[in-house]
Design an enzyme around this catalytic site. Structure first.
Site, PDB file in Angstrom:
ATOM      1  N   GLU A  90      -9.985 -15.831  23.094  1.00  0.00           N
ATOM      2  CA  GLU A  90      -9.394 -16.090  22.377  1.00  0.00           C
ATOM      3  C   GLU A  90      -8.691 -15.898  21.775  1.00  0.00           C
ATOM      4  OE1 GLU A  90      -9.766 -19.264  21.232  1.00  0.00           O
ATOM      5  OE2 GLU A  90     -11.692 -20.001  22.728  1.00  0.00           O
ATOM      6  N   ARG A 100     -16.909 -30.883  13.945  1.00  0.00           N
ATOM      7  CA  ARG A 100     -16.895 -32.306  14.646  1.00  0.00           C
ATOM      8  C   ARG A 100     -18.838 -32.474  14.291  1.00  0.00           C
ATOM      9  NH1 ARG A 100     -19.632 -31.279  19.611  1.00  0.00           N
ATOM     10  NH2 ARG A 100     -19.642 -28.952  19.812  1.00  0.00           N
ATOM     11  N   CYS A 153     -17.604 -20.941  15.220  1.00  0.00           N
ATOM     12  CA  CYS A 153     -17.478 -19.690  15.493  1.00  0.00           C
ATOM     13  C   CYS A 153     -15.980 -19.522  15.250  1.00  0.00           C
ATOM     14  CB  CYS A 153     -17.175 -20.585  17.657  1.00  0.00           C
ATOM     15  SG  CYS A 153     -18.992 -20.441  18.282  1.00  0.00           S
ATOM     16  N   HIS A 177     -14.457 -16.932  23.319  1.00  0.00           N
ATOM     17  CA  HIS A 177     -16.044 -18.154  24.401  1.00  0.00           C
ATOM     18  C   HIS A 177     -16.695 -18.399  25.508  1.00  0.00           C
ATOM     19  CE1 HIS A 177     -15.441 -20.923  20.627  1.00  0.00           C
ATOM     20  NE2 HIS A 177     -16.436 -20.972  21.144  1.00  0.00           N
TER      21      HIS A 177
HETATM   22  N1  PCA Z   1     -20.521 -22.459  19.409  1.00  0.00           N
HETATM   23  C1  PCA Z   1     -19.980 -23.054  18.508  1.00  0.00           C
HETATM   24  C2  PCA Z   1     -21.225 -21.980  17.379  1.00  0.00           C
HETATM   25  C3  PCA Z   1     -22.159 -21.038  18.109  1.00  0.00           C
HETATM   26  C4  PCA Z   1     -21.639 -21.221  19.346  1.00  0.00           C
HETATM   27  O1  PCA Z   1     -22.140 -20.469  19.925  1.00  0.00           O
HETATM   28  C5  PCA Z   1     -18.621 -22.761  18.141  1.00  0.00           C
HETATM   29  O2  PCA Z   1     -17.948 -22.581  19.335  1.00  0.00           O
HETATM   30  O3  PCA Z   1     -17.665 -22.863  17.208  1.00  0.00           O
END
Ligand code: PCA
Length: 225
Positions: A90, A100, A153, A177
């Protein structure tokens, strides 16, 4: 004599966080990866894993406890992004929450700031292009991403960068991610996934690059979103 706590504090720490399972899942690959790396030594740093709740009201307070306790030199927060096909580095955290779905406490905040009066966005301070190059050299699917979403996140990513910018300027940090694990993706035919050992290897590489690379590379890498 130094106590166990004091002597362990002399080894610089790289903190890696993962989230609790959410959205009806029984497992979250981000936490599995962080726990797989816990206790390893990389480039003279001890890796410490921490679990964050997937709850808007508690995630950053939990991160704060670990920042204060471990005083890490590097912080890499991980999260699950089901549907993405590779390790997703990211680039930017935005000062926006627009959930969402409900979080694990049943809260679904919409159109609110992460930090009242904070800047609109922060960039990752990880050497993400060098990390991307290392992942591609290792044949691990990976990409740069311009959006960490607007759920927990992104809240943690923004909150982390805000804390580092204000109080710990010498500490590098960012967010990555990760896709579903194969057993999660089985429920959604055609959805991409990566095995845990591949993702653990990927994150070990990313941490190593972050701990050993001062200046990021500059090349046209392409982005998603
Ligand atoms: N993914 C979510 C929140 C916790 C996670 O592992 C996100 O992308 O916001």
């Amino acid at each position: 004599m130094t106590s166990a706590t004091e002597s362990s504090q002399q080894v610089p720490i790289a903190l890696i966080t993962g989230f609790a399972p959410f959205d009806g899942e029984a497992i979250n690959p981000s936490l599995e990866i962080a726990q797989s790396l816990d206790g390893e030594t990389l480039a003279g740093h001890r890796i410490v894993a921490a679990a964050l709740p997937t709850e808007f009201a508690r995630a950053l307070a939990t991160l704060d406890v670990h920042l204060r306790h471990h005083r890490p030199r590097l912080v890499v927060a991980l999260g699950q992004a089901g549907g993405r096909s590779g390790i997703s580095l990211e680039r930017v955290a935005v000062n926006l929450i627009d959930a969402r779905i409900a979080d694990n406490a049943g809260e679904q905040p919409v159109d609110v700031r992460v930090v009242h009066n904070g800047p609109a966005a922060y960039f990752s301070t990880l050497p993400i292009k060098a990390m991307l190059a290392a992942l591609r050299d290792a044949d691990i699917p990976a990409e740069l991403s311009q959006s960490a979403g607007a759920f927990v996140c992104n809240q943690v990513f923004y909150g982390l960068m805000h804390r580092l910018a204000r109080r710990r300027k010498h500490v590098r940090g960012g967010f990555i991610h990760v896709p579903y694990l194969p057993r999660q993706a089985e429920k959604f035919p055609g959805t991409a996934s990566l095995p845990l050992d591949t993702m653990t290897r990927a994150l070990r590489l990313c941490l190593h690059v972050a701990l050993t690379t001062q200046e990021d590379l500059r090349y046209a890498a392409g982005t998603t979103h």
